[in-house]
Design a protein around this motif. Structure first.
Motif, PDB file in Angstrom:
ATOM      1  N   LEU A   7      29.384  24.791 -93.897  1.00  0.00           N
ATOM      2  CA  LEU A   7      30.303  24.347 -94.944  1.00  0.00           C
ATOM      3  C   LEU A   7      29.558  23.572 -96.023  1.00  0.00           C
ATOM      4  O   LEU A   7      29.762  23.796 -97.220  1.00  0.00           O
ATOM      5  N   LEU A   8      28.676  22.662 -95.608  1.00  0.00           N
ATOM      6  CA  LEU A   8      27.896  21.893 -96.579  1.00  0.00           C
ATOM      7  C   LEU A   8      26.998  22.807 -97.401  1.00  0.00           C
ATOM      8  O   LEU A   8      26.890  22.644 -98.627  1.00  0.00           O
ATOM      9  N   ALA A   9      26.369  23.772 -96.762  1.00  0.00           N
ATOM     10  CA  ALA A   9      25.488  24.687 -97.483  1.00  0.00           C
ATOM     11  C   ALA A   9      26.259  25.451 -98.549  1.00  0.00           C
ATOM     12  O   ALA A   9      25.789  25.621 -99.682  1.00  0.00           O
ATOM     13  N   ILE A  11      29.129  24.530-100.003  1.00  0.00           N
ATOM     14  CA  ILE A  11      29.549  23.594-101.049  1.00  0.00           C
ATOM     15  C   ILE A  11      28.392  23.268-101.985  1.00  0.00           C
ATOM     16  O   ILE A  11      28.549  23.221-103.219  1.00  0.00           O
ATOM     17  N   GLN A  12      27.220  23.058-101.429  1.00  0.00           N
ATOM     18  CA  GLN A  12      26.065  22.734-102.275  1.00  0.00           C
ATOM     19  C   GLN A  12      25.693  23.896-103.182  1.00  0.00           C
ATOM     20  O   GLN A  12      25.334  23.688-104.346  1.00  0.00           O
ATOM     21  N   ARG A  13      25.769  25.112-102.675  1.00  0.00           N
ATOM     22  CA  ARG A  13      25.449  26.272-103.511  1.00  0.00           C
ATOM     23  C   ARG A  13      26.482  26.427-104.627  1.00  0.00           C
ATOM     24  O   ARG A  13      26.137  26.739-105.766  1.00  0.00           O
ATOM     25  N   PHE A  14      27.749  26.206-104.305  1.00  0.00           N
ATOM     26  CA  PHE A  14      28.795  26.296-105.324  1.00  0.00           C
ATOM     27  C   PHE A  14      28.658  25.181-106.362  1.00  0.00           C
ATOM     28  O   PHE A  14      29.027  25.356-107.526  1.00  0.00           O
ATOM     29  N   SER A  15      28.153  24.031-105.944  1.00  0.00           N
ATOM     30  CA  SER A  15      28.052  22.869-106.837  1.00  0.00           C
ATOM     31  C   SER A  15      26.913  22.976-107.847  1.00  0.00           C
ATOM     32  O   SER A  15      26.799  22.137-108.742  1.00  0.00           O
ATOM     33  N   ILE A  16      26.081  23.996-107.698  1.00  0.00           N
ATOM     34  CA  ILE A  16      24.996  24.182-108.664  1.00  0.00           C
ATOM     35  C   ILE A  16      25.574  24.397-110.060  1.00  0.00           C
ATOM     36  O   ILE A  16      25.021  23.925-111.058  1.00  0.00           O
ATOM     37  N   LYS A  17      26.688  25.103-110.129  1.00  0.00           N
ATOM     38  CA  LYS A  17      27.369  25.315-111.400  1.00  0.00           C
ATOM     39  C   LYS A  17      28.388  24.202-111.621  1.00  0.00           C
ATOM     40  O   LYS A  17      28.994  23.698-110.678  1.00  0.00           O
ATOM     41  N   SER A  18      28.593  23.836-112.863  1.00  0.00           N
ATOM     42  CA  SER A  18      29.514  22.742-113.183  1.00  0.00           C
ATOM     43  C   SER A  18      30.981  23.140-113.062  1.00  0.00           C
ATOM     44  O   SER A  18      31.855  22.283-112.954  1.00  0.00           O
ATOM     45  N   LYS A  19      31.261  24.443-113.055  1.00  0.00           N
ATOM     46  CA  LYS A  19      32.644  24.900-112.979  1.00  0.00           C
ATOM     47  C   LYS A  19      33.277  24.448-111.663  1.00  0.00           C
ATOM     48  O   LYS A  19      32.654  24.501-110.605  1.00  0.00           O
ATOM     49  N   PRO A  20      34.539  24.026-111.698  1.00  0.00           N
ATOM     50  CA  PRO A  20      35.209  23.553-110.484  1.00  0.00           C
ATOM     51  C   PRO A  20      35.468  24.680-109.495  1.00  0.00           C
ATOM     52  O   PRO A  20      35.509  25.860-109.853  1.00  0.00           O
ATOM     53  N   PHE A  21      35.644  24.306-108.251  1.00  0.00           N
ATOM     54  CA  PHE A  21      36.001  25.262-107.212  1.00  0.00           C
ATOM     55  C   PHE A  21      36.913  24.580-106.200  1.00  0.00           C
ATOM     56  O   PHE A  21      37.102  23.357-106.231  1.00  0.00           O
ATOM     57  N   CYS A  22      37.490  25.378-105.317  1.00  0.00           N
ATOM     58  CA  CYS A  22      38.442  24.863-104.336  1.00  0.00           C
ATOM     59  C   CYS A  22      37.985  25.220-102.926  1.00  0.00           C
ATOM     60  O   CYS A  22      37.489  26.323-102.687  1.00  0.00           O
ATOM     61  N   VAL A  23      38.149  24.293-101.996  1.00  0.00           N
ATOM     62  CA  VAL A  23      37.860  24.524-100.581  1.00  0.00           C
ATOM     63  C   VAL A  23      39.178  24.537 -99.813  1.00  0.00           C
ATOM     64  O   VAL A  23      40.002  23.626 -99.954  1.00  0.00           O
ATOM     65  N   PHE A  24      39.374  25.580 -99.007  1.00  0.00           N
ATOM     66  CA  PHE A  24      40.563  25.697 -98.161  1.00  0.00           C
ATOM     67  C   PHE A  24      40.150  25.523 -96.702  1.00  0.00           C
ATOM     68  O   PHE A  24      39.206  26.166 -96.237  1.00  0.00           O
ATOM     69  N   ASP A  25      40.866  24.668 -95.977  1.00  0.00           N
ATOM     70  CA  ASP A  25      40.634  24.462 -94.545  1.00  0.00           C
ATOM     71  C   ASP A  25      41.931  24.827 -93.829  1.00  0.00           C
ATOM     72  O   ASP A  25      42.935  24.115 -93.944  1.00  0.00           O
ATOM     73  N   PRO A 246      27.205  32.632-100.819  1.00  0.00           N
ATOM     74  CA  PRO A 246      26.560  32.388-102.109  1.00  0.00           C
ATOM     75  C   PRO A 246      25.057  32.652-102.035  1.00  0.00           C
ATOM     76  O   PRO A 246      24.475  32.735-100.949  1.00  0.00           O
ATOM     77  N   TRP A 247      24.449  32.752-103.187  1.00  0.00           N
ATOM     78  CA  TRP A 247      23.029  33.060-103.304  1.00  0.00           C
ATOM     79  C   TRP A 247      22.183  32.075-102.513  1.00  0.00           C
ATOM     80  O   TRP A 247      22.366  30.863-102.597  1.00  0.00           O
ATOM     81  N   GLN A 248      21.274  32.571-101.694  1.00  0.00           N
ATOM     82  CA  GLN A 248      20.317  31.817-100.887  1.00  0.00           C
ATOM     83  C   GLN A 248      20.958  31.024 -99.739  1.00  0.00           C
ATOM     84  O   GLN A 248      20.299  30.211 -99.098  1.00  0.00           O
ATOM     85  N   PHE A 249      22.232  31.284 -99.473  1.00  0.00           N
ATOM     86  CA  PHE A 249      22.904  30.616 -98.361  1.00  0.00           C
ATOM     87  C   PHE A 249      22.231  30.956 -97.031  1.00  0.00           C
ATOM     88  O   PHE A 249      21.951  30.069 -96.218  1.00  0.00           O
ATOM     89  N   ALA A 250      21.963  32.237 -96.812  1.00  0.00           N
ATOM     90  CA  ALA A 250      21.398  32.680 -95.538  1.00  0.00           C
ATOM     91  C   ALA A 250      20.043  32.043 -95.264  1.00  0.00           C
ATOM     92  O   ALA A 250      19.771  31.571 -94.153  1.00  0.00           O
ATOM     93  N   GLU A 251      19.185  32.013 -96.282  1.00  0.00           N
ATOM     94  CA  GLU A 251      17.851  31.428 -96.113  1.00  0.00           C
ATOM     95  C   GLU A 251      17.942  29.929 -95.815  1.00  0.00           C
ATOM     96  O   GLU A 251      17.196  29.388 -94.994  1.00  0.00           O
TER      97      GLU A 251
END
Length: 278
Positions: A7-9, A11-25, A246-251
């Protein structure tokens, strides 16, 4: 811990861009748990996970691994407060002011705890300007609220799998979500169960592999085993399948898990692409 690290990985990949995003649990539970709670102490699972990892804070385990370092620092901060954080509270502490969290929980007692824990945490940490809590079934609720206004987002699905029917519910829910929101990044946690689990043994692996039928743009999974697969062990590990990672998540995850293996006494780690990114 595997679930939270993934989950942290994301979120961090999504946070690279300034555009907002939403997390659903979808299955938020109480949000967090007090270490000295009688039931928590009786269960004792945190002693083989959180406690072991936080004790590594001053060692070289997280050297050159920003993801693992950030995760351990977060756990350490909560441990100092006598709290074991669950996924919704962790997400709230990691999200930015422009992002949003939607957490769902059906059980009334757990939902009341979730309300209290997230309200307190949000105020203390001054994070996540937008938090929405839904007292409803997570499967039905998720389909009803996507896609979000932000267009970008992450979904965490981690039911208890107490009933075998939940495996089919996970698949059907994801299928519906992808039809409405094809670009969703979906994280699915699942237990790895031995023959001791009866009819549920092997169902997680079947679910994981079947997701390739609907995850046409990318399907990656990571699994962490903490004991050998034998009838006596019951749940011997867990996994997280990620649709549209997201990009580079797997690595990033693969590198962090290699460092986690020793402090968590993992018997094996596996990362694999079932459907390559397109």
């Amino acid at each position: 811990m595997l679930k939270h690290l993934c989950l942290l990985a994301a979120i961090q990949r999504f946070s690279i861009k300034s555009k907002p995003f939403c997390v659903f649990d979808t299955h938020a539970g109480a949000g967090s748990y007090v270490v000295n709670d009688e039931q928590v102490q009786l269960n004792g699972e945190f002693k083989t996970g959180l406690t072991r990892l936080v004790s590594q804070k001053e060692t070289s385990i997280a050297d050159d691994d920003p993801l693992l370092n950030d995760y351990i620092s977060t756990l350490s901060r909560f441990q100092e407060q006598g709290v074991i954080p669950g996924s919704p509270v962790l997400a709230a502490s990691w999200l930015r002011a422009q992002d949003a969290l939607v957490a769902m929980e059906l059980h009334p007692t757990e939902f009341e705890k979730l309300q209290n824990n997230l309200s307190t945490r949000a105020l203390q940490e001054n994070v996540c300007a937008q938090i929405a809590l839904h007292h409803r079934d997570g499967f039905e609720g998720l389909v009803g609220v996507v896609p979000p206004a932000q267009k970008r987002g992450i979904v965490l699905i981690d039911p208890p799998y107490e009933n075998a029917s939940e495996y089919q519910a996970v698949y059907q829910t994801i299928e519906k979500v992808l039809k409405r929101w094809p670009t969703a990044c979906i994280l699915i946690w699942y237990p790895l169960l031995s023959q001791r689990a009866g009819a549920k043994s092997g169902r997680s692996e079947q679910l994981r592999d079947s997701l390739a039928e609907i995850a046409l743009s990318g399907l990656f999974y990571a699994e962490l085993n903490v004991s050998e697969k034998s009838a006596d062990n019951g749940m011997f590990g867990s996994g997280v399948a990620v649709i549209n990672p997201p990009w580079q998540f797997a690595e990033t995850i693969a590198g962090a898990l290699q460092k986690l293996a020793k402090p968590l006494s993992a018997t094996s780690i596996k990362t694999h692409w079932l459907v390559e990114l397109t």
